[in-house]
Design a protein around this motif. Structure first.
Motif, PDB file in Angstrom:
ATOM      1  N   PRO A  74      -1.301  -4.986   0.790  1.00  0.00           N
ATOM      2  CA  PRO A  74      -1.031  -4.941   2.229  1.00  0.00           C
ATOM      3  C   PRO A  74      -0.630  -3.527   2.647  1.00  0.00           C
ATOM      4  N   ALA A  75      -0.898  -3.179   3.874  1.00  0.00           N
ATOM      5  CA  ALA A  75      -0.380  -1.931   4.414  1.00  0.00           C
ATOM      6  C   ALA A  75       1.147  -2.007   4.399  1.00  0.00           C
ATOM      7  N   ASN A  76       1.790  -0.869   4.466  1.00  0.00           N
ATOM      8  CA  ASN A  76       3.258  -0.797   4.506  1.00  0.00           C
ATOM      9  C   ASN A  76       3.908  -1.187   3.188  1.00  0.00           C
ATOM     10  N   THR A  77       3.168  -0.996   2.090  1.00  0.00           N
ATOM     11  CA  THR A  77       3.714  -1.219   0.757  1.00  0.00           C
ATOM     12  C   THR A  77       3.501   0.053  -0.063  1.00  0.00           C
ATOM     13  N   THR A  78       4.240   0.151  -1.141  1.00  0.00           N
ATOM     14  CA  THR A  78       4.054   1.263  -2.068  1.00  0.00           C
ATOM     15  C   THR A  78       4.046   0.709  -3.486  1.00  0.00           C
ATOM     16  N   GLY A  79       3.921   1.598  -4.462  1.00  0.00           N
ATOM     17  CA  GLY A  79       3.905   1.156  -5.847  1.00  0.00           C
ATOM     18  C   GLY A  79       2.495   0.918  -6.338  1.00  0.00           C
ATOM     19  N   LYS A  80       2.359   0.837  -7.649  1.00  0.00           N
ATOM     20  CA  LYS A  80       1.057   0.701  -8.290  1.00  0.00           C
ATOM     21  C   LYS A  80       0.253  -0.484  -7.759  1.00  0.00           C
ATOM     22  N   ASP A  81       0.910  -1.630  -7.614  1.00  0.00           N
ATOM     23  CA  ASP A  81       0.222  -2.835  -7.144  1.00  0.00           C
ATOM     24  C   ASP A  81       0.573  -3.183  -5.705  1.00  0.00           C
ATOM     25  N   GLY A  82       1.212  -2.243  -5.012  1.00  0.00           N
ATOM     26  CA  GLY A  82       1.599  -2.512  -3.627  1.00  0.00           C
ATOM     27  C   GLY A  82       2.686  -3.556  -3.523  1.00  0.00           C
ATOM     28  N   GLY A 143       3.389 -27.610  -6.913  1.00  0.00           N
ATOM     29  CA  GLY A 143       2.820 -27.259  -5.617  1.00  0.00           C
ATOM     30  C   GLY A 143       2.390 -25.814  -5.585  1.00  0.00           C
ATOM     31  N   GLU A 144       2.083 -25.334  -4.395  1.00  0.00           N
ATOM     32  CA  GLU A 144       1.608 -23.968  -4.231  1.00  0.00           C
ATOM     33  C   GLU A 144       2.114 -23.321  -2.952  1.00  0.00           C
ATOM     34  N   GLY A 145       3.058 -23.987  -2.266  1.00  0.00           N
ATOM     35  CA  GLY A 145       3.539 -23.489  -0.978  1.00  0.00           C
ATOM     36  C   GLY A 145       4.214 -22.133  -1.031  1.00  0.00           C
ATOM     37  N   SER A 146       4.971 -21.883  -2.091  1.00  0.00           N
ATOM     38  CA  SER A 146       5.657 -20.584  -2.194  1.00  0.00           C
ATOM     39  C   SER A 146       4.638 -19.462  -2.318  1.00  0.00           C
ATOM     40  N   LYS A 147       3.650 -19.651  -3.173  1.00  0.00           N
ATOM     41  CA  LYS A 147       2.619 -18.626  -3.369  1.00  0.00           C
ATOM     42  C   LYS A 147       1.794 -18.435  -2.099  1.00  0.00           C
ATOM     43  N   ASN A 148       1.433 -19.541  -1.470  1.00  0.00           N
ATOM     44  CA  ASN A 148       0.597 -19.458  -0.275  1.00  0.00           C
ATOM     45  C   ASN A 148       1.346 -18.788   0.872  1.00  0.00           C
ATOM     46  N   ALA A 149       2.625 -19.128   1.019  1.00  0.00           N
ATOM     47  CA  ALA A 149       3.439 -18.519   2.077  1.00  0.00           C
ATOM     48  C   ALA A 149       3.653 -17.030   1.808  1.00  0.00           C
ATOM     49  N   LEU A 150       3.855 -16.685   0.533  1.00  0.00           N
ATOM     50  CA  LEU A 150       4.034 -15.272   0.196  1.00  0.00           C
ATOM     51  C   LEU A 150       2.762 -14.489   0.491  1.00  0.00           C
ATOM     52  N   SER A 151       1.618 -15.088   0.228  1.00  0.00           N
ATOM     53  CA  SER A 151       0.349 -14.453   0.558  1.00  0.00           C
ATOM     54  C   SER A 151       0.230 -14.234   2.069  1.00  0.00           C
ATOM     55  N   ALA A 152       0.649 -15.234   2.847  1.00  0.00           N
ATOM     56  CA  ALA A 152       0.616 -15.108   4.309  1.00  0.00           C
ATOM     57  C   ALA A 152       1.586 -14.029   4.786  1.00  0.00           C
ATOM     58  N   LEU A 153       2.718 -13.911   4.114  1.00  0.00           N
ATOM     59  CA  LEU A 153       3.662 -12.837   4.447  1.00  0.00           C
ATOM     60  C   LEU A 153       3.032 -11.475   4.172  1.00  0.00           C
ATOM     61  N   GLY A 154       2.210 -11.402   3.130  1.00  0.00           N
ATOM     62  CA  GLY A 154       1.481 -10.171   2.862  1.00  0.00           C
ATOM     63  C   GLY A 154       0.537  -9.831   3.999  1.00  0.00           C
ATOM     64  N   ALA A 155      -0.103 -10.865   4.558  1.00  0.00           N
ATOM     65  CA  ALA A 155      -1.005 -10.652   5.692  1.00  0.00           C
ATOM     66  C   ALA A 155      -0.228 -10.163   6.912  1.00  0.00           C
ATOM     67  N   ALA A 156       0.992 -10.679   7.087  1.00  0.00           N
ATOM     68  CA  ALA A 156       1.834 -10.243   8.204  1.00  0.00           C
ATOM     69  C   ALA A 156       2.304  -8.805   7.993  1.00  0.00           C
ATOM     70  N   LEU A 157       2.652  -8.488   6.752  1.00  0.00           N
ATOM     71  CA  LEU A 157       3.092  -7.128   6.427  1.00  0.00           C
ATOM     72  C   LEU A 157       1.979  -6.124   6.682  1.00  0.00           C
TER      73      LEU A 157
END
Length: 270
Positions: A74-82, A143-157
């Motif tokens: 995502p934009a607004n991240t740093t580091g090797k893997d963002g 489940g997968e809600g934590s991973k899916n929500a974190l991915s969506a947070l990446g989209a927001a970031l």
């Protein structure tokens, strides 16, 4: 009736009986063939079903396969893997590290109670925030809600740090945060519905496409590794200069504004 006529009648009767027995034998044979054929089909179908099930069960789960997806940072991240997510004024000398799992009910309570104060202090430049997303509750609760929500947070970031913070706050709000045993965050449509309460994300076609396409799924998996690497045992966890900020019990994160203010003051001086 003559004996001849009587004998002829008996012969005719026996012939009719023989013919009827032959017809019945043919019917029985045909019936057996149908039964055998049906049995063979059933066996083959069962075998095929078992084979299909075996193949399906041997297929990697979606999130297991996502580990090999192309990494999109995502934009607004740093580091090797963002995976380094730091938000705040450059002038802030200290960084508050926040470990949170999207499905975590205690995180939701913290955000609802202390979140506005954290935001106020962030805006005032008292510290920067380094966000670390965790997904351990997917494993603990299934489940997968934590991973899916974190991915969506990446989209927001990717849209902006401000959109990220607003979206995270909305996820943890009383209106939208589900019970931890209810895996509602696995549904993209639900995550998009929450995002529509954030001005920068409402109707944002690029954001929606990223959520639906799972653009940041691989990133979410990489991000969650930090929680495991740092040896953090639960969420929410707050750290500054490597030391945990705790409430009155000296163990858990501060869950009231007063506890947070006290812990933060000590950490800023330390």
């Amino acid at each position: 009736m003559s004996k001849r006529n009587s004998q002829a009648a008996k012969t005719a009767a026996r012939e009719r009986l023989r013919q009827e027995r032959e017809r019945q034998a043919k019917r029985d044979k045909a019936k057996r063939q149908v039964i055998v054929a049906a049995s063979v089909v059933a066996v083959l179908a069962a075998a095929g079903g078992i084979g299909y099930a075996v193949v399906q069960n041997n297929k990697p789960a979606y999130w297991e396969a996502a580990k090999d997806d192309k990494l999109v940072k995502p934009a607004n991240t740093t580091g090797k893997d963002g995976t380094t997510v730091v938000i705040g004024k450059d002038s802030a000398k200290k960084t508050l590290v926040m470990y949170e799992d999207p499905r975590c009910p205690v995180c939701a309570t913290f955000e609802q109670t202390v979140g506005p104060t954290v935001q106020k202090d962030l805006d005032a430049g008292k510290f920067k925030i380094q966000y670390v997303g965790a997904t351990f509750l997917d494993k603990n609760l299934t489940g997968e809600g934590s991973k899916n929500a974190l991915s969506a947070l990446g989209a927001a970031l990717n849209v902006s740090p401000e959109a990220f913070l607003e979206y995270k706050s909305a996820m943890y709000s009383k209106k939208w945060h589900p019970e931890e045993t209810t895996d509602k965050f696995k549904d993209d449509s639900y995550l998009i519905e929450i995002a529509d309460t954030v001005p920068a994300l409402k109707g944002n076609s690029a954001f929606r496409k990223a959520v639906k396409d799972g653009t940041y799924d691989r990133w979410a998996l990489e991000e969650s590794k930090i929680f495991d690497r740092d040896g953090v045992s639960g969420t929410p966890t707050l750290k500054m200069d490597g030391k945990a900020l705790t409430g009155a019990d000296g163990k858990n994160a501060p869950m009231t504004v007063a506890e947070f203010d006290t812990a933060l003051e000590a950490a800023l001086k330390g």
